[in-house]
Design a protein around this motif. Structure first.
Motif, PDB file in Angstrom:
ATOM      1  N   GLY A  71       0.735  -1.125   0.005  1.00 40.27           N
ATOM      2  CA  GLY A  71       0.030   0.028   0.042  1.00 40.27           C
ATOM      3  C   GLY A  71       0.800   1.173   0.074  1.00 40.27           C
ATOM      4  N   LEU A  72       0.637   2.132  -1.039  1.00 42.65           N
ATOM      5  CA  LEU A  72       1.454   3.361  -0.926  1.00 42.65           C
ATOM      6  C   LEU A  72       0.295   4.447  -0.242  1.00 42.65           C
ATOM      7  N   LEU A  73       0.795   4.952   0.682  1.00 39.23           N
ATOM      8  CA  LEU A  73       0.206   6.118   1.459  1.00 39.23           C
ATOM      9  C   LEU A  73       0.719   7.410   1.045  1.00 39.23           C
ATOM     10  N   TYR A  94      -6.846   6.602   8.409  1.00 36.12           N
ATOM     11  CA  TYR A  94      -7.857   5.848   8.571  1.00 36.12           C
ATOM     12  C   TYR A  94      -8.093   4.769   7.490  1.00 36.12           C
ATOM     13  N   ALA A  95      -8.067   5.207   6.297  1.00 34.17           N
ATOM     14  CA  ALA A  95      -8.199   4.163   5.076  1.00 34.17           C
ATOM     15  C   ALA A  95      -7.046   3.294   5.158  1.00 34.17           C
ATOM     16  N   ALA A  96      -5.851   3.846   5.264  1.00 32.33           N
ATOM     17  CA  ALA A  96      -4.767   2.833   5.210  1.00 32.33           C
ATOM     18  C   ALA A  96      -4.952   1.847   6.578  1.00 32.33           C
ATOM     19  N   ILE A 158      12.777   2.187  -6.413  1.00 31.16           N
ATOM     20  CA  ILE A 158      13.609   2.273  -5.084  1.00 31.16           C
ATOM     21  C   ILE A 158      12.893   0.761  -4.059  1.00 31.16           C
ATOM     22  N   PHE A 159      11.753   0.816  -3.991  1.00 29.84           N
ATOM     23  CA  PHE A 159      11.085  -0.052  -3.127  1.00 29.84           C
ATOM     24  C   PHE A 159      10.441  -1.373  -3.592  1.00 29.84           C
ATOM     25  N   ARG A 160      10.453  -1.392  -4.829  1.00 33.84           N
ATOM     26  CA  ARG A 160      10.007  -2.445  -5.746  1.00 33.84           C
ATOM     27  C   ARG A 160       8.667  -2.957  -5.079  1.00 33.84           C
ATOM     28  N   ALA A 161       7.976  -1.914  -5.032  1.00 28.52           N
ATOM     29  CA  ALA A 161       6.270  -2.163  -4.097  1.00 28.52           C
ATOM     30  C   ALA A 161       5.329  -2.238  -5.233  1.00 28.52           C
ATOM     31  N   GLU A 162       5.689  -3.476  -6.103  1.00 29.19           N
ATOM     32  CA  GLU A 162       4.507  -3.818  -7.035  1.00 29.19           C
ATOM     33  C   GLU A 162       4.010  -5.178  -6.687  1.00 29.19           C
ATOM     34  N   PRO A 163       2.866  -5.676  -6.974  1.00 24.93           N
ATOM     35  CA  PRO A 163       1.631  -4.571  -7.541  1.00 24.93           C
ATOM     36  C   PRO A 163       1.354  -3.825  -6.038  1.00 24.93           C
ATOM     37  N   MET A 164       0.735  -2.496  -6.227  1.00 24.54           N
ATOM     38  CA  MET A 164       0.569  -1.517  -5.117  1.00 24.54           C
ATOM     39  C   MET A 164      -0.815  -1.100  -5.108  1.00 24.54           C
ATOM     40  N   THR A 165      -1.684  -0.734  -4.172  1.00 23.20           N
ATOM     41  CA  THR A 165      -2.673  -0.024  -3.790  1.00 23.20           C
ATOM     42  C   THR A 165      -2.289   1.487  -3.212  1.00 23.20           C
ATOM     43  N   ILE A 166      -2.779   2.542  -4.076  1.00 21.77           N
ATOM     44  CA  ILE A 166      -2.243   4.015  -3.730  1.00 21.77           C
ATOM     45  C   ILE A 166      -3.537   4.274  -2.989  1.00 21.77           C
ATOM     46  N   ILE A 167      -3.378   5.234  -1.831  1.00 24.66           N
ATOM     47  CA  ILE A 167      -4.425   5.459  -0.780  1.00 24.66           C
ATOM     48  C   ILE A 167      -4.330   6.817  -0.961  1.00 24.66           C
ATOM     49  N   TYR A 182       1.494   5.794 -17.063  1.00 25.81           N
ATOM     50  CA  TYR A 182       2.359   6.338 -18.032  1.00 25.81           C
ATOM     51  C   TYR A 182       3.451   5.529 -17.771  1.00 25.81           C
ATOM     52  N   HIS A 183       4.204   5.199 -16.582  1.00 26.90           N
ATOM     53  CA  HIS A 183       5.230   4.659 -16.273  1.00 26.90           C
ATOM     54  C   HIS A 183       5.113   3.026 -16.254  1.00 26.90           C
ATOM     55  N   HIS A 184       4.033   2.583 -16.570  1.00 22.71           N
ATOM     56  CA  HIS A 184       4.073   1.108 -16.552  1.00 22.71           C
ATOM     57  C   HIS A 184       3.873   0.650 -15.312  1.00 22.71           C
ATOM     58  N   ILE A 185       3.488   0.825 -14.341  1.00 25.59           N
ATOM     59  CA  ILE A 185       3.318   0.385 -13.000  1.00 25.59           C
ATOM     60  C   ILE A 185       2.141  -0.011 -12.632  1.00 25.59           C
ATOM     61  N   ASP A 186       2.207  -1.080 -11.872  1.00 27.17           N
ATOM     62  CA  ASP A 186       0.956  -2.065 -11.749  1.00 27.17           C
ATOM     63  C   ASP A 186       0.493  -1.492 -10.303  1.00 27.17           C
ATOM     64  N   ALA A 187      -0.645  -0.694 -10.460  1.00 24.29           N
ATOM     65  CA  ALA A 187      -1.336   0.187  -9.288  1.00 24.29           C
ATOM     66  C   ALA A 187      -2.806   0.110  -9.574  1.00 24.29           C
ATOM     67  N   VAL A 188      -3.537  -0.031  -8.312  1.00 21.96           N
ATOM     68  CA  VAL A 188      -4.836   0.687  -8.247  1.00 21.96           C
ATOM     69  C   VAL A 188      -5.094   1.492  -7.089  1.00 21.96           C
ATOM     70  N   CYS A 189      -5.977   2.073  -6.794  1.00 22.09           N
ATOM     71  CA  CYS A 189      -6.040   3.276  -5.800  1.00 22.09           C
ATOM     72  C   CYS A 189      -7.435   2.993  -5.009  1.00 22.09           C
ATOM     73  N   PHE A 190      -7.428   3.105  -3.794  1.00 21.41           N
ATOM     74  CA  PHE A 190      -8.479   2.886  -2.877  1.00 21.41           C
ATOM     75  C   PHE A 190      -8.678   4.394  -2.438  1.00 21.41           C
TER      76      PHE A 190
END
Length: 246
Positions: A71-73, A94-96, A158-167, A182-190
């Motif tokens: 999770g990327l907060l 609170y969401a995180a 840097i952190f190799r945080a894939e796949p990630m959920t952006i918060i 755009y940068h081909h990063i595997d991400a969704v967002c909550f």
């Protein structure tokens, strides 16, 4: 007699200059109005196209949110003024916390600004998440998340945080996801809840998207990168793998 002729010639010239001045002013106002309208239309069109492009990767229903190990907060100031809490920040925290405790993520990457010794968004987020019961072993600060672009790219490189959920809030989700795609990063967002005062922030976001497009066009990179510091491997994926082998 000469003075009378002079006066006769001078008066019409003054009137002509006055008429021309009024005409020029009206023309200038008209051009300005047309230009402003065109700019607002363009701004709105870009805003809506970005929102449409990433809509399938945005989740508001926790039950539909897929499991992602990281999770990327995204950080923001805890206070809008001295003693006045920032509801955007509180809702993100609170969401995180909810995502972690519902096992939708294993680890939290806390990305934010660390411009001074007194202002440190990742440290503040970590402290507040610890108060909610999340252990330090699941919290990883990124002190160089000065901008959304920095946070997204550093999460991957840097952190190799894939796949990630952006918060973050929805308007911010859309910009963050556009950068990720755009940068081909595997991400969704909550989507964290937005306060009622979000309208002013939403207008500012429209201009932030123009700047984002310009930076992507210029291939803007984060202020700081450095050596990779990969986050731990997924917990749930490892657990599922062990279960299947037994």
């Amino acid at each position: 007699m000469p003075s009378l002729i002079s006066r006769t010639i001078t008066l019409p010239a003054a009137k002509v200059r006055s008429i021309l001045a009024i005409f020029s002013l009206k023309r200038f106002i008209g051009i300005l109005a047309i230009g402003s309208t065109a700019f607002i239309v363009l701004l709105t069109a870009i805003d809506q196209m970005i929102a449409y492009y990433v809509k399938d990767a945005i989740y508001t229903d926790l039950s539909r949110l897929p499991y992602r190990p990281y999770g990327l907060l995204l950080g923001t100031s805890k206070y809008v003024a001295k003693g006045t809490p920032n509801t955007f920040y509180t809702n993100r925290i609170y969401a995180a916390d909810t995502l972690f405790k519902r096992q939708k993520i294993d680890y939290l990457l806390l990305s934010g600004d660390n411009r001074t010794l007194q202002y440190n968004e990742p440290r503040t987020m970590a402290r507040d998440l610890r108060k909610l019961g999340i252990s330090d072993e699941f919290l990883f600060p990124d002190y160089a998340g000065f901008r959304t672009l920095d946070s997204i790219i550093r999460a991957k490189e840097i952190f190799r945080a894939e796949p990630m959920t952006i918060i973050t809030q929805r308007f911010h989700c859309e910009r963050a996801l556009f950068i990720a795609k755009y940068h081909h990063i595997d991400a969704v967002c909550f989507v964290a809840d937005s306060p009622y005062s979000a309208s002013v922030t939403r207008v500012r976001e429209s201009f932030a998207r123009i700047l984002m497009l310009w930076e992507l066009f210029r291939e803007k990179r984060p202020h700081f990168l450095g050596s990779p510091e990969p986050l731990p491997p997924p917990i749930q994926r490892a657990t599922l793998s062990q279960s299947s082998e037994q």
